[in-house]
Design an enzyme around this catalytic site. Structure first.
Site, mmCIF file in Angstrom:
data_model
loop_
_atom_site.group_PDB
_atom_site.id
_atom_site.type_symbol
_atom_site.label_atom_id
_atom_site.label_comp_id
_atom_site.label_asym_id
_atom_site.label_seq_id
_atom_site.Cartn_x
_atom_site.Cartn_y
_atom_site.Cartn_z
ATOM 1 N N ARG A 223 0.822 -1.216 0.000
ATOM 2 C CA ARG A 223 0.000 0.000 0.000
ATOM 3 C C ARG A 223 0.857 1.268 0.000
ATOM 4 O O ARG A 223 0.386 2.339 -0.368
ATOM 5 C CB ARG A 223 -1.014 0.001 1.133
ATOM 6 C CG ARG A 223 -0.516 0.278 2.525
ATOM 7 C CD ARG A 223 -0.584 1.718 2.950
ATOM 8 N NE ARG A 223 0.438 1.943 3.977
ATOM 9 C CZ ARG A 223 1.200 3.005 4.049
ATOM 10 N NH1 ARG A 223 1.080 3.987 3.196
ATOM 11 N NH2 ARG A 223 2.109 3.110 4.990
ATOM 12 N N SER B 162 9.948 14.169 13.264
ATOM 13 C CA SER B 162 8.685 14.817 13.660
ATOM 14 C C SER B 162 8.794 16.332 13.464
ATOM 15 O O SER B 162 7.843 16.991 13.058
ATOM 16 C CB SER B 162 8.379 14.526 15.135
ATOM 17 O OG SER B 162 7.990 13.180 15.303
ATOM 18 N N TRP C 245 14.826 6.982 6.095
ATOM 19 C CA TRP C 245 13.497 6.347 6.141
ATOM 20 C C TRP C 245 12.652 6.742 4.937
ATOM 21 O O TRP C 245 11.466 7.017 5.067
ATOM 22 C CB TRP C 245 12.736 6.691 7.439
ATOM 23 C CG TRP C 245 13.519 6.495 8.680
ATOM 24 C CD1 TRP C 245 13.829 7.428 9.614
ATOM 25 C CD2 TRP C 245 14.105 5.258 9.135
ATOM 26 N NE1 TRP C 245 14.579 6.869 10.616
ATOM 27 C CE2 TRP C 245 14.771 5.532 10.342
ATOM 28 C CE3 TRP C 245 14.136 3.950 8.630
ATOM 29 C CZ2 TRP C 245 15.457 4.550 11.054
ATOM 30 C CZ3 TRP C 245 14.830 2.985 9.335
ATOM 31 C CH2 TRP C 245 15.466 3.296 10.532
ATOM 32 N N PHE D 238 -16.052 -19.155 22.963
ATOM 33 C CA PHE D 238 -15.636 -18.666 24.284
ATOM 34 C C PHE D 238 -15.799 -17.147 24.357
ATOM 35 O O PHE D 238 -15.331 -16.421 23.470
ATOM 36 C CB PHE D 238 -14.187 -19.066 24.578
ATOM 37 C CG PHE D 238 -14.017 -20.552 24.711
ATOM 38 C CD1 PHE D 238 -14.458 -21.194 25.861
ATOM 39 C CD2 PHE D 238 -13.472 -21.309 23.700
ATOM 40 C CE1 PHE D 238 -14.337 -22.579 25.991
ATOM 41 C CE2 PHE D 238 -13.349 -22.683 23.821
ATOM 42 C CZ PHE D 238 -13.784 -23.320 24.968
ATOM 43 N N GLU E 156 4.339 8.750 8.891
ATOM 44 C CA GLU E 156 3.505 9.877 8.441
ATOM 45 C C GLU E 156 2.953 10.736 9.581
ATOM 46 O O GLU E 156 1.768 11.075 9.601
ATOM 47 C CB GLU E 156 2.323 9.352 7.611
ATOM 48 C CG GLU E 156 2.727 8.908 6.232
ATOM 49 C CD GLU E 156 3.114 10.043 5.310
ATOM 50 O OE1 GLU E 156 2.957 11.219 5.696
ATOM 51 O OE2 GLU E 156 3.618 9.770 4.225
ATOM 52 N N GLY E 157 3.842 11.025 10.539
ATOM 53 C CA GLY E 157 3.416 11.732 11.726
ATOM 54 C C GLY E 157 3.068 10.685 12.759
ATOM 55 O O GLY E 157 2.104 9.923 12.592
ATOM 56 N N ASN F 102 1.897 10.508 18.513
ATOM 57 C CA ASN F 102 2.028 11.705 19.350
ATOM 58 C C ASN F 102 1.880 12.989 18.530
ATOM 59 O O ASN F 102 1.303 13.971 19.010
ATOM 60 C CB ASN F 102 3.385 11.704 20.075
ATOM 61 C CG ASN F 102 3.385 10.758 21.263
ATOM 62 O OD1 ASN F 102 2.334 10.290 21.690
ATOM 63 N ND2 ASN F 102 4.571 10.479 21.793
ATOM 64 N N ARG G 151 -3.031 26.276 17.978
ATOM 65 C CA ARG G 151 -2.679 26.316 16.548
ATOM 66 C C ARG G 151 -3.803 25.647 15.771
ATOM 67 O O ARG G 151 -4.093 24.469 15.977
ATOM 68 C CB ARG G 151 -1.361 25.578 16.286
ATOM 69 C CG ARG G 151 -0.961 25.578 14.817
ATOM 70 C CD ARG G 151 0.398 24.975 14.581
ATOM 71 N NE ARG G 151 0.488 23.637 15.150
ATOM 72 C CZ ARG G 151 1.631 23.033 15.491
ATOM 73 N NH1 ARG G 151 2.775 23.652 15.320
ATOM 74 N NH2 ARG G 151 1.624 21.823 15.981
HETATM 75 O O1 GRA Z 1 4.633 30.532 10.703
HETATM 76 P P1 GRA Z 1 5.947 30.106 10.181
HETATM 77 O O2 GRA Z 1 6.597 31.075 9.249
HETATM 78 O O3 GRA Z 1 6.865 29.566 11.243
HETATM 79 O O4 GRA Z 1 5.622 28.829 9.215
HETATM 80 C C1 GRA Z 1 4.987 27.684 9.733
HETATM 81 C C2 GRA Z 1 3.655 27.498 9.046
HETATM 82 O O5 GRA Z 1 2.984 28.717 8.817
HETATM 83 C C3 GRA Z 1 5.794 26.483 9.277
HETATM 84 O O6 GRA Z 1 5.178 26.019 8.065
HETATM 85 C C4 GRA Z 1 4.071 26.840 7.746
HETATM 86 N N1 GRA Z 1 2.991 26.020 7.231
HETATM 87 C C5 GRA Z 1 2.398 26.221 6.062
HETATM 88 N N2 GRA Z 1 2.600 27.154 5.128
HETATM 89 C C6 GRA Z 1 1.812 27.121 4.032
HETATM 90 C C7 GRA Z 1 2.437 24.945 7.840
HETATM 91 N N3 GRA Z 1 1.470 24.445 7.062
HETATM 92 C C8 GRA Z 1 1.430 25.215 5.948
HETATM 93 C C9 GRA Z 1 0.644 25.216 4.774
HETATM 94 N N4 GRA Z 1 -0.298 24.299 4.563
HETATM 95 N N5 GRA Z 1 0.869 26.183 3.860
HETATM 96 C C10 GRA Z 1 5.776 25.358 10.280
HETATM 97 O O7 GRA Z 1 4.434 25.133 10.650
HETATM 98 P P2 GRA Z 1 4.046 24.921 12.159
HETATM 99 O O8 GRA Z 1 2.573 24.810 12.222
HETATM 100 O O9 GRA Z 1 4.737 25.939 13.022
HETATM 101 O O10 GRA Z 1 4.637 23.478 12.362
HETATM 102 P P3 GRA Z 1 5.671 22.884 13.422
HETATM 103 O O11 GRA Z 1 5.311 23.323 14.781
HETATM 104 O O12 GRA Z 1 7.066 23.087 12.927
HETATM 105 O O13 GRA Z 1 5.352 21.309 13.274
HETATM 106 C C11 GRA Z 1 4.073 20.845 13.280
HETATM 107 C C12 GRA Z 1 4.013 19.331 13.089
HETATM 108 C C13 GRA Z 1 4.674 18.576 14.255
HETATM 109 C C14 GRA Z 1 2.529 18.999 13.031
HETATM 110 C C15 GRA Z 1 4.701 18.964 11.744
HETATM 111 O O14 GRA Z 1 6.070 19.219 11.757
HETATM 112 C C16 GRA Z 1 4.472 17.547 11.353
HETATM 113 O O15 GRA Z 1 3.485 17.255 10.693
HETATM 114 N N6 GRA Z 1 5.379 16.609 11.744
HETATM 115 C C17 GRA Z 1 5.276 15.221 11.346
HETATM 116 C C18 GRA Z 1 6.121 14.936 10.163
HETATM 117 C C19 GRA Z 1 5.647 13.778 9.340
HETATM 118 O O16 GRA Z 1 4.457 13.489 9.246
HETATM 119 N N7 GRA Z 1 6.567 13.129 8.684
HETATM 120 C C20 GRA Z 1 6.249 12.061 7.789
HETATM 121 C C21 GRA Z 1 7.417 11.775 6.950
HETATM 122 S S1 GRA Z 1 7.057 10.961 5.432
HETATM 123 C C22 GRA Z 1 6.751 9.358 5.810
HETATM 124 O O17 GRA Z 1 6.547 8.985 6.928
HETATM 125 C C23 GRA Z 1 6.726 8.443 4.628
HETATM 126 C C24 GRA Z 1 5.800 7.312 4.794
HETATM 127 C C25 GRA Z 1 5.586 6.510 3.597
HETATM 128 C C26 GRA Z 1 4.391 5.594 3.829
HETATM 129 O O18 GRA Z 1 4.456 4.638 4.625
HETATM 130 O O19 GRA Z 1 3.327 5.819 3.239
#
Ligand code: GRA
Length: 385
Positions: free
Chosen positions: A84, A132, A156, A277, A363-364, A367, A381
């Protein structure tokens, strides 16, 4: 409110189920054991149009939407949680980002071959010290003549070692903070790129790699969405790829439940099927209710996206959170019902168990989903922007 899937969606779901039963289920344990990446199956899903459902017809898609993609993803994940991942590498984290942010030339060049499976895709966000905390990444690109020079490392990254094209995130001007992050469409065969596979507990027929970028020359037109658009591209993309993980979790949880129900009816102890059961019945009921709840959250978030609400971060997080919990609980309960047979490699339950835990990480993390949800509710936020 209409909970019914229309005939077109039901037919697609059925097609994906038949495909999974025929092409994936009989091989999934062997592929997992051998760490085999079934490229032919990944490509076949592209030929069948599985990846292109949210892509307009002019770029080779079928334009039937996100709910369609999630139904397909869920069915494929019932057979193999590894396979997937392709929905993300071949559409949601790659072609879809190019569709949303690319120039006409980029769209013409890249979208169709990726969703058809002719070119394998990947998207590179996480780094050894920035996972993260996306914005703390260190990979950077400097202007050089009429192009860019990319340096850094990622980790990763699904499919990276087999990828032809990648969406790579890098700072082009760290001093500008979030406005200094950019996204690039990178030819993964470029000089200076090396990708090596990492060993892992589960999801073993989907290769996961670390990538090193050493003075990689990128053409001017590699930049996606313009200089400084990286935060918009990455968070916009994560909100779609995250839902694919929710669909993967629901599909995997369903596979656990199916296995547990079948075994409970077949296995006899103390003169009757173990399904008789009450303690096993309780496990089955809990699993089923959790799966139904996660599935409803998944379908709602996908439906919202089909209404044009691609920024539905809150509802996507609800779905991912619920699906991760449903998957890990179902995997554990199935193991308990199957006992030693679950722990053995004779049944796929052991693979389900190893694969399920990924959904709390990928994908996040769980937590991170809690952070998104609670920060929104507490007014710190807003999630949907
Ligand atoms: O205000 P600013 O100038 O500091 O900017 C912030 C915000 O305005 C900055 O980004 C800007 N921003 C956006 N700008 C335009 C955020 N969203 C948008 C947007 N849609 N358009 C940072 O934003 P923030 O809200 O201050 O975020 P944060 O505090 O730095 O972090 C938030 C958070 C923890 C939720 C985020 O970093 C996050 O989602 N982390 C998780 C990372 C993740 O999901 N990684 C996955 C990696 S890929 C993967 O796992 C592959 C998997 C493959 C598979 O299995 O399918």
């Amino acid at each position: 409110m209409d909970f019914a899937l229309n005939d077109e969606l039901l037919a697609m779901k059925e097609e994906a189920r038949k495909f999974t039963e025929k092409e994936i289920v009989p091989n999934a344990d062997k592929w997992d054991e051998e760490h085999h990446f079934p490229l032919d199956v990944i490509k076949k899903m592209g030929e069948l149009g599985f990846y292109g459902t949210p892509i307009p017809e002019e770029y080779g898609g079928t334009d039937v939407g996100f709910l369609a993609q999630m139904l397909l993803c869920e069915e494929v994940s019932r057979g193999s949680s590894s396979i997937r991942v392709a929905f993300n590498t071949q559409c949601l984290g790659t072609a879809l980002s190019i569709l949303r942010h690319g120039t006409q030339e980029q769209k013409q060049k890249w979208i169709e071959p990726i969703i058809n499976g002719d070119k394998i895709g990947c998207f590179a966000i996480s780094e050894p010290n920035a996972a993260s905390d996306v914005m703390s990444m260190k990979t950077h690109a400097e202007r050089s003549g009429d192009g860019w020079i990319l340096n850094g490392s990622k980790i990763w990254i699904s499919f990276a070692s087999r990828a032809d094209v990648g969406i790579v995130y890098a700072y082009t001007d760290k001093s500008k903070g979030s406005k200094g992050l950019s996204a690039f469409v990178v030819d993964m065969h470029s000089e200076g790129i090396t990708a090596s596979d990492l060993d892992k507990l589960g999801t073993r027929s989907s290769p996961t790699s670390e990538i090193s970028f050493e003075d990689v020359k990128l053409p001017e037109d590699a930049i996606l969405g313009g200089e400084g658009a990286g935060a918009k591209v990455v968070f916009g993309s994560l909100n779609q790829t995250r839902l694919c993980c929710a669909a993967g979790g629901v599909g995997l949880a369903q596979a656990c439940l199916d296995t547990a129900v079948q075994y409970s009816n077949e296995r006899e102890q103390f003169g009757r099927p173990v399904g008789k059961f009450q303690m096993n019945q309780a496990l089955i009921a809990e699993m089923a209710a959790d799966i139904e709840a996660a599935r409803m959250l998944l379908y709602r978030a996908a439906w919202q996206k089909d209404q044009g609400q691609l920024g539905n971060v809150l509802e996507t997080s609800y779905a991912k959170y619920a699906a991760s919990n449903a998957a890990t609980k179902a995997a554990e309960y199935t193991m308990r019902i199957l006992g030693s047979y679950g722990y053995s490699t004779e049944y796929p339950a052991a693979r389900f168990y190893r694969d399920a835990i990924l959904y709390h990480i990928v994908e996040g993390t769980t937590n991170v989903q809690k952070m998104i949800i609670s920060n929104d509710l507490l007014g710190y936020r807003k999630a949907n922007r």
